[in-house]
Design a protein around this motif. Structure first.
Motif, PDB file in Angstrom:
ATOM      1  N   PHE A 270       0.825  -1.200   0.000  1.00  0.00           N
ATOM      2  CA  PHE A 270       0.000   0.000   0.000  1.00  0.00           C
ATOM      3  C   PHE A 270       0.862   1.253   0.000  1.00  0.00           C
ATOM      4  N   GLY A 271       2.002   1.182   0.672  1.00  0.00           N
ATOM      5  CA  GLY A 271       2.917   2.320   0.652  1.00  0.00           C
ATOM      6  C   GLY A 271       3.410   2.619  -0.746  1.00  0.00           C
ATOM      7  N   VAL A 272       3.723   1.574  -1.506  1.00  0.00           N
ATOM      8  CA  VAL A 272       4.131   1.772  -2.905  1.00  0.00           C
ATOM      9  C   VAL A 272       2.972   2.358  -3.699  1.00  0.00           C
ATOM     10  N   ASN A 273       1.773   1.836  -3.458  1.00  0.00           N
ATOM     11  CA  ASN A 273       0.587   2.396  -4.118  1.00  0.00           C
ATOM     12  C   ASN A 273       0.442   3.886  -3.819  1.00  0.00           C
ATOM     13  N   SER A 274       0.664   4.266  -2.570  1.00  0.00           N
ATOM     14  CA  SER A 274       0.523   5.668  -2.177  1.00  0.00           C
ATOM     15  C   SER A 274       1.523   6.564  -2.906  1.00  0.00           C
ATOM     16  N   LEU A 275       2.740   6.075  -3.074  1.00  0.00           N
ATOM     17  CA  LEU A 275       3.742   6.851  -3.798  1.00  0.00           C
ATOM     18  C   LEU A 275       3.344   7.035  -5.262  1.00  0.00           C
ATOM     19  N   ILE A 276       2.796   5.978  -5.865  1.00  0.00           N
ATOM     20  CA  ILE A 276       2.360   6.073  -7.261  1.00  0.00           C
ATOM     21  C   ILE A 276       1.159   7.006  -7.378  1.00  0.00           C
ATOM     22  N   MET A 277       0.219   6.877  -6.439  1.00  0.00           N
ATOM     23  CA  MET A 277      -0.943   7.762  -6.456  1.00  0.00           C
ATOM     24  C   MET A 277      -0.531   9.213  -6.266  1.00  0.00           C
ATOM     25  N   ALA A 278       0.488   9.439  -5.455  1.00  0.00           N
ATOM     26  CA  ALA A 278       0.981  10.798  -5.268  1.00  0.00           C
ATOM     27  C   ALA A 278       1.443  11.388  -6.598  1.00  0.00           C
ATOM     28  N   ALA A 279       2.145  10.581  -7.389  1.00  0.00           N
ATOM     29  CA  ALA A 279       2.604  11.047  -8.700  1.00  0.00           C
ATOM     30  C   ALA A 279       1.431  11.331  -9.624  1.00  0.00           C
ATOM     31  N   LEU A 280       0.399  10.488  -9.580  1.00  0.00           N
ATOM     32  CA  LEU A 280      -0.772  10.692 -10.435  1.00  0.00           C
ATOM     33  C   LEU A 280      -1.556  11.932 -10.025  1.00  0.00           C
ATOM     34  N   VAL A 281      -1.725  12.128  -8.724  1.00  0.00           N
ATOM     35  CA  VAL A 281      -2.423  13.318  -8.231  1.00  0.00           C
ATOM     36  C   VAL A 281      -1.663  14.572  -8.632  1.00  0.00           C
ATOM     37  N   TRP A 282      -0.347  14.532  -8.486  1.00  0.00           N
ATOM     38  CA  TRP A 282       0.506  15.673  -8.850  1.00  0.00           C
ATOM     39  C   TRP A 282       0.393  15.968 -10.339  1.00  0.00           C
ATOM     40  N   ARG A 283       0.348  14.923 -11.142  1.00  0.00           N
ATOM     41  CA  ARG A 283       0.342  15.071 -12.597  1.00  0.00           C
ATOM     42  C   ARG A 283      -1.017  15.508 -13.138  1.00  0.00           C
ATOM     43  N   SER A 284      -2.090  15.105 -12.486  1.00  0.00           N
ATOM     44  CA  SER A 284      -3.430  15.305 -13.035  1.00  0.00           C
ATOM     45  C   SER A 284      -3.819  16.768 -13.144  1.00  0.00           C
ATOM     46  N   GLY A 285      -3.420  17.587 -12.170  1.00  0.00           N
ATOM     47  CA  GLY A 285      -3.804  18.987 -12.181  1.00  0.00           C
ATOM     48  C   GLY A 285      -5.190  19.238 -11.620  1.00  0.00           C
ATOM     49  N   PHE A 286      -5.907  18.199 -11.226  1.00  0.00           N
ATOM     50  CA  PHE A 286      -7.245  18.358 -10.688  1.00  0.00           C
ATOM     51  C   PHE A 286      -7.237  18.647  -9.193  1.00  0.00           C
ATOM     52  N   PHE A 287      -6.150  18.357  -8.547  1.00  0.00           N
ATOM     53  CA  PHE A 287      -6.059  18.517  -7.102  1.00  0.00           C
ATOM     54  C   PHE A 287      -4.824  19.342  -6.757  1.00  0.00           C
ATOM     55  N   ALA A 288      -4.900  20.041  -5.633  1.00  0.00           N
ATOM     56  CA  ALA A 288      -3.735  20.797  -5.166  1.00  0.00           C
ATOM     57  C   ALA A 288      -2.567  19.839  -4.945  1.00  0.00           C
ATOM     58  N   LYS A 289      -1.372  20.311  -5.271  1.00  0.00           N
ATOM     59  CA  LYS A 289      -0.201  19.452  -5.159  1.00  0.00           C
ATOM     60  C   LYS A 289       0.053  19.005  -3.715  1.00  0.00           C
ATOM     61  N   ALA A 290      -0.538  19.732  -2.755  1.00  0.00           N
ATOM     62  CA  ALA A 290      -0.381  19.349  -1.359  1.00  0.00           C
ATOM     63  C   ALA A 290      -0.963  17.961  -1.094  1.00  0.00           C
ATOM     64  N   PHE A 291      -2.016  17.599  -1.821  1.00  0.00           N
ATOM     65  CA  PHE A 291      -2.601  16.271  -1.636  1.00  0.00           C
ATOM     66  C   PHE A 291      -1.641  15.196  -2.139  1.00  0.00           C
ATOM     67  N   GLY A 292      -0.961  15.484  -3.245  1.00  0.00           N
ATOM     68  CA  GLY A 292       0.041  14.551  -3.739  1.00  0.00           C
ATOM     69  C   GLY A 292       1.183  14.398  -2.757  1.00  0.00           C
ATOM     70  N   ALA A 293       1.614  15.524  -2.178  1.00  0.00           N
ATOM     71  CA  ALA A 293       2.696  15.473  -1.198  1.00  0.00           C
ATOM     72  C   ALA A 293       2.272  14.680   0.041  1.00  0.00           C
ATOM     73  N   GLY A 294       1.017  14.852   0.448  1.00  0.00           N
ATOM     74  CA  GLY A 294       0.514  14.116   1.609  1.00  0.00           C
ATOM     75  C   GLY A 294       0.479  12.625   1.369  1.00  0.00           C
ATOM     76  N   LEU A 295       0.048  12.211   0.179  1.00  0.00           N
ATOM     77  CA  LEU A 295       0.020  10.790  -0.150  1.00  0.00           C
ATOM     78  C   LEU A 295       1.440  10.215  -0.230  1.00  0.00           C
ATOM     79  N   ALA A 296       2.363  11.008  -0.744  1.00  0.00           N
ATOM     80  CA  ALA A 296       3.756  10.555  -0.807  1.00  0.00           C
ATOM     81  C   ALA A 296       4.312  10.350   0.604  1.00  0.00           C
ATOM     82  N   LEU A 297       4.012  11.284   1.492  1.00  0.00           N
ATOM     83  CA  LEU A 297       4.456  11.149   2.885  1.00  0.00           C
ATOM     84  C   LEU A 297       3.838   9.912   3.525  1.00  0.00           C
ATOM     85  N   ALA A 298       2.553   9.673   3.241  1.00  0.00           N
ATOM     86  CA  ALA A 298       1.886   8.485   3.774  1.00  0.00           C
ATOM     87  C   ALA A 298       2.590   7.218   3.295  1.00  0.00           C
TER      88      ALA A 298
END
Length: 225
Positions: free
Chosen positions: A151-179
Motif C-alpha cells: 500500500f505504501g508503494v501504491n501511495s507513492l504512485i498515487m501521489a505522482a498521479l495526483v501531482w500530474r493530473s492537475g485536478f487537485f492541489a499538489k499538497a494532496f500529492g505530497a501528503g500521499l507521498a508522505l503516507a
C-alpha cells in the motif's frame, strides 16, 4: 469522449472514491483501534484469550469490519484507476495492482484471526490454546504490515498521479507521498528492526491525516470547467 462527459465521469468517480474511502477509514480504524485492539495484549496470552472469550461477538465484528474494508478497498482501487488512467496508464495500472495485492494480503490475514477464534472456542481446546491463539494474532498483524508495504508503494504512485493530473492541489500529492513513506518505513521496521517499531508508531498519524484530507477532497470534487 467530449470534455463535458469527461468532467462528469471525473466527478462521479471522485465522489464514489470518496465514499469508499470513508468506509475504509471508519472500518479499518474501528476494527483495529475500537473493536479488536483493546482485547489484545501481545505480552499476555492468557489475558488476551480471556478478553476475547468474554466478548466473542466484538472480536467477530472486528473481522466483519475488516472484510467490509477490504471489499471497499478493492472497489476504490478500480475507481481510482478509472479516474487517473488518462494521466498515466502505466502508473494507474501499477497503482491498481499494488493496492489489490494489499487487499489480498489483508483478506488472507483474516484467516489468522478466524484461526485464533477457533482455537479458543474448541470444546477440546489444547492446553496451550492461549499461546497458540496469540501466535495467530501476531501472524495477522504481520500480514497486515506486509500489506502496508504494498500500500505504501501504491501511495507513492498515487501521489505522482495526483501531482500530474492537475485536478487537485499538489499538497494532496505530497501528503500521499508522505503516507507512502510512513507505511513502508513502519512495516519495514516491524520486520527488520522491531525494537524501533514502537517509537515510530506515532508517525502513523500523518497518513491518517493525509488520507482523510484526500478522502474529503474527493467527496467535494466538482465539475471541471
Amino acid at each position: 469522449m467530449s470534455h463535458s462527459e469527461t468532467s462528469a465521469d471525473l466527478v462521479r468517480h471522485a465522489r464514489l472514491s470518496g465514499l469508499l474511502y470513508i468506509v475504509i477509514i471508519l472500518c479499518g480504524l474501528g476494527a483495529e483501534l475500537v473493536l479488536r485492539g483493546p482485547l489484545i495484549d501481545f505480552e499476555d496470552a492468557v489475558g488476551t484469550a480471556t478478553a476475547i472469550l468474554a466478548e466473542p461477538g466484538r472480536f467477530r465484528l472486528a473481522i466483519a469490519a475488516d472484510l467490509v474494508m477490504a471489499l471497499s478497498d478493492a472497489g476504490l482501487a478500480i475507481t481510482l484507476y478509472l479516474m487517473f488512467h488518462a494521466f498515466g496508464p502505466g502508473l494507474a495500472l501499477s497503482a491498481l495492482v499494488f493496492r489489490l495485492i494489499q487487499t489480498v494480503l489483508i483478506v488472507v490475514s483474516l484467516m489468522a484471526l478466524m484461526a485464533a477464534c477457533l482455537v479458543l472456542t474448541l470444546t477440546d481446546a489444547p492446553a496451550d490454546a492461549a499461546s497458540l491463539a496469540l501466535l495467530f494474532l501476531d501472524l495477522h498483524a504481520d500480514g497486515y504490515d506486509l500489506g502496508l508495504i504494498f500500500f505504501g508503494v501504491n501511495s507513492l504512485i498515487m501521489a505522482a498521479l495526483v501531482w500530474r493530473s492537475g485536478f487537485f492541489a499538489k499538497a494532496f500529492g505530497a501528503g500521499l507521498a508522505l503516507a507512502g513513506v510512513v507505511y513502508i518505513t513502519g512495516s519495514s521496521l516491524r520486520f527488520f528492526a522491531p525494537d524501533l517499531s514502537s517509537a515510530f508508531a506515532p508517525a502513523y498519524g500523518l497518513p491518517i491525516l493525509a488520507e482523510t484530507a484526500f478522502c474529503l477532497r474527493l467527496l467535494l470534487q466538482r465539475r471541471v470547467a
